[in-house]
Enzyme design. Sequence first.
Site, PDB file in Angstrom:
ATOM      1  CD  GLU A 212      -1.751  -2.390   1.595  1.00  0.00           C
ATOM      2  OE1 GLU A 212      -0.556  -2.634   1.902  1.00  0.00           O
ATOM      3  OE2 GLU A 212      -2.660  -3.242   1.703  1.00  0.00           O
TER       4      GLU A 212
ATOM      5  CG  MET B 183      22.355  12.366   2.154  1.00  0.00           C
ATOM      6  SD  MET B 183      23.632  13.486   1.544  1.00  0.00           S
ATOM      7  CE  MET B 183      22.809  14.223   0.158  1.00  0.00           C
TER       8      MET B 183
ATOM      9  CE  LYS C  72     -17.074  -6.623   4.418  1.00  0.00           C
ATOM     10  NZ  LYS C  72     -16.323  -7.825   4.822  1.00  0.00           N
TER      11      LYS C  72
ATOM     12  CG  PHE D 268      -9.674  -9.533  11.697  1.00  0.00           C
ATOM     13  CD1 PHE D 268      -8.417  -9.951  12.121  1.00  0.00           C
ATOM     14  CD2 PHE D 268      -9.953  -9.558  10.340  1.00  0.00           C
ATOM     15  CE1 PHE D 268      -7.465 -10.388  11.224  1.00  0.00           C
ATOM     16  CE2 PHE D 268      -9.010  -9.991   9.425  1.00  0.00           C
ATOM     17  CZ  PHE D 268      -7.761 -10.407   9.872  1.00  0.00           C
ATOM     18  CD  GLN D 269      -7.300  -7.191   8.132  1.00  0.00           C
ATOM     19  OE1 GLN D 269      -8.196  -6.973   7.341  1.00  0.00           O
ATOM     20  NE2 GLN D 269      -6.130  -7.693   7.761  1.00  0.00           N
TER      21      GLN D 269
HETATM   22  C1  LIG Z   1      12.373   5.762   4.849  1.00  0.00           C
HETATM   23  C2  LIG Z   1      13.674   6.422   5.153  1.00  0.00           C
HETATM   24  N1  LIG Z   1      14.556   5.830   5.987  1.00  0.00           N
HETATM   25  C3  LIG Z   1      15.756   6.422   6.235  1.00  0.00           C
HETATM   26  C4  LIG Z   1      16.089   7.612   5.675  1.00  0.00           C
HETATM   27  C5  LIG Z   1      17.420   8.293   5.979  1.00  0.00           C
HETATM   28  N2  LIG Z   1      18.235   8.446   4.755  1.00  0.00           N
HETATM   29  C6  LIG Z   1      18.278   9.571   4.009  1.00  0.00           C
HETATM   30  S1  LIG Z   1      19.248   9.454   2.664  1.00  0.00           S
HETATM   31  C7  LIG Z   1      19.661   7.867   3.050  1.00  0.00           C
HETATM   32  C8  LIG Z   1      20.604   7.097   2.187  1.00  0.00           C
HETATM   33  C9  LIG Z   1      20.045   6.807   0.851  1.00  0.00           C
HETATM   34  O1  LIG Z   1      20.874   5.857   0.226  1.00  0.00           O
HETATM   35  P1  LIG Z   1      20.610   5.395  -1.261  1.00  0.00           P
HETATM   36  O2  LIG Z   1      19.168   5.109  -1.442  1.00  0.00           O
HETATM   37  O3  LIG Z   1      21.535   4.310  -1.619  1.00  0.00           O
HETATM   38  O4  LIG Z   1      20.914   6.727  -2.096  1.00  0.00           O
HETATM   39  P2  LIG Z   1      22.282   7.578  -2.235  1.00  0.00           P
HETATM   40  O5  LIG Z   1      22.326   8.560  -1.108  1.00  0.00           O
HETATM   41  O6  LIG Z   1      23.425   6.606  -2.181  1.00  0.00           O
HETATM   42  O7  LIG Z   1      22.148   8.259  -3.551  1.00  0.00           O
HETATM   43  C10 LIG Z   1      19.037   7.454   4.240  1.00  0.00           C
HETATM   44  C11 LIG Z   1      19.226   6.141   4.879  1.00  0.00           C
HETATM   45  C12 LIG Z   1      15.105   8.214   4.842  1.00  0.00           C
HETATM   46  N3  LIG Z   1      15.303   9.404   4.286  1.00  0.00           N
HETATM   47  N4  LIG Z   1      13.943   7.585   4.573  1.00  0.00           N
END
Ligand SMILES: Cc1ncc(C[n+]2csc(CCOP(=O)(O)OP(=O)(O)O)c2C)c(N)n1
Length: 569
Positions: free
Chosen positions: A34, A462, A146, A96-97
Amino acid sequence: MGVEVVFGYPGGAIMPAYDALPKYRVKHVLVRHEQGAAHMADGYARASGRVGVAVATSGPGATNLVTGIATAMLDSVPCVFITGQVSSHLIGSDAFQETDVTGVTLPITKHNWLVTRAQDIGPVLREAFHVALSGRPGPVLVDITKDAQQGSCDFDPADRRLARPARQRPVRATAQDREDAFERAARLIDHAERPLILAGHGIVQAGAAAELLAFVERTGAPVASTLLGLGGFPATHPRALGMMGMHGEAWVNRAVQEADLLIALGMRFDDRVTGNLKTYAPRARKIHVDLDSSEIGKNVAVDVAIVDDVKRVLGELTPRCKRLDRTAWIARIEAEKGDAAVRDIQALPDTGKLHAAHVIHDLWRLTEGKAVVVTDVGQHQRWVAQYYTHDHARGLVTRGGLGTMGFALPAAIGARFARPGDEVWVVAGDGGFQMTACELSTCAQEGIKVNVAIINNGYLGMVRQWQEMFYGGRYVATPMRSPDFVKLAEAHGLTGMRVTKRAELAAVVEAARREPGTVVIDFRVEQEDSVYPMVPSGADLGDMIRRPHAPPSALVETAADTEEDEVPR
Ligand SMILES: Cc1ncc(C[n+]2csc(CCOP(=O)(O)OP(=O)(O)O)c2C)c(N)n1
């Protein structure tokens, strides 16, 4: 309401609605999770300007939507989420749910409704679409029990009462206040020596690109864009400076700090844009135009505020302003550009190594900048902002406020349905892509074409960059092993390709574009590249970390040396 497509996943509490679906000319896209449905609705809305719709069952189906709803909320994206709820006599019994979905989503929707009677479904849905699109757009949720879905009632779609949902009351200034605000704004613009326009998402949302162009051509003021404002003003226009903020261009941030007037249009001075508020744009008077009065003065005190649709405001403001020569101010900004290290990477000699910037720059070149590019979150997203030249409104689909990994692939599927005639590219990191990679299966089942560029650096890039800069280079929990993305695509009946050298890039991208179905390209890029410049969180906007001034050859050698200790991918 003109809905052509809904993204969803069935379950017990929404089964009556699903059962009725084939009677209507609405296409249903069966997602794999979802969260994917929510991002698809969001991507559909961002790419088209129309309302995106997602459907889920009660309990876990509804809670799986939450991340996507919050993403749409923070970026003011018009979506209608429809969830099934347990029958009304069971509400409050931990059936439920059963989850209190209107409770859960109260802070992340513009408005939500619990509908318990069949006769209320039509009027509430009408109102929901109206609320999602009117004023400052945003997501709404309609939770329908529902028994309400199973009930019946007389329904006349032509009933005029249905077309008149409760009106939102915009905060309107008196005619005199409004006239004074326009007059003061025009005088500030005429008297400014170093005016700077800050163009935000509101320009794109309001469809005000033409009005902004006319305003710039009249006033001569240069334009800095927020991340979500990219494309609202053509990047190839001589007055376009590029992106501001944490990963903005160095010369843009300097221009903000030196400007004597900021003209903020449909943007909200978010912390990624301003850095330290105490030292933000210290020399500038400020004009703020926004549809939402609650944004005025929220983060930055302003001299003139105009609360209205930015398209209308620009239409009225432009003829009141003088045509002025801004040559000296533009020359000053151009001089700053001269020493900007951010572009160095494009000038790197072709050593055969692959930089993410090369991939994105070449994608722009090969698609002639006409693709709808949908990003995830991370380094690759900032590189797309920097190295894909954004000339068209709604050409870049990227989430801003919530920073949701896993957004790109499903949002691109939504964009695909919204813009069937346009080429759609996902640019995602290896980490974020894996969060919603199950939606490849949706691409396969729907037989749609999306091009997926995975910028595979073997790290949560990042976060690794922050560890390198602020945590002593300790890479805790950021090296990431990934599946073989080529085989993963093939396992879904799709096409997988891999690029490891720049010399292979163009041929593979062209081959992917020719392929009729969805293609996943695994771009094996330099692992420890960083995004520059960078304003550390909460620092002054002028305090940017710049790309080290190493000669290009040294930069390439350093990158090449890392090969031996590469983490597994
Ligand atoms: C759902 C979620 N969990 C954690 C983060 C924290 N976060 C921000 S950027 C990042 C790294 C992203 O890595 P990748 O997808 O490999 O992209 P890159 O930065 O290497 O281009 C993380 C873990 C986030 N923004 N969203």
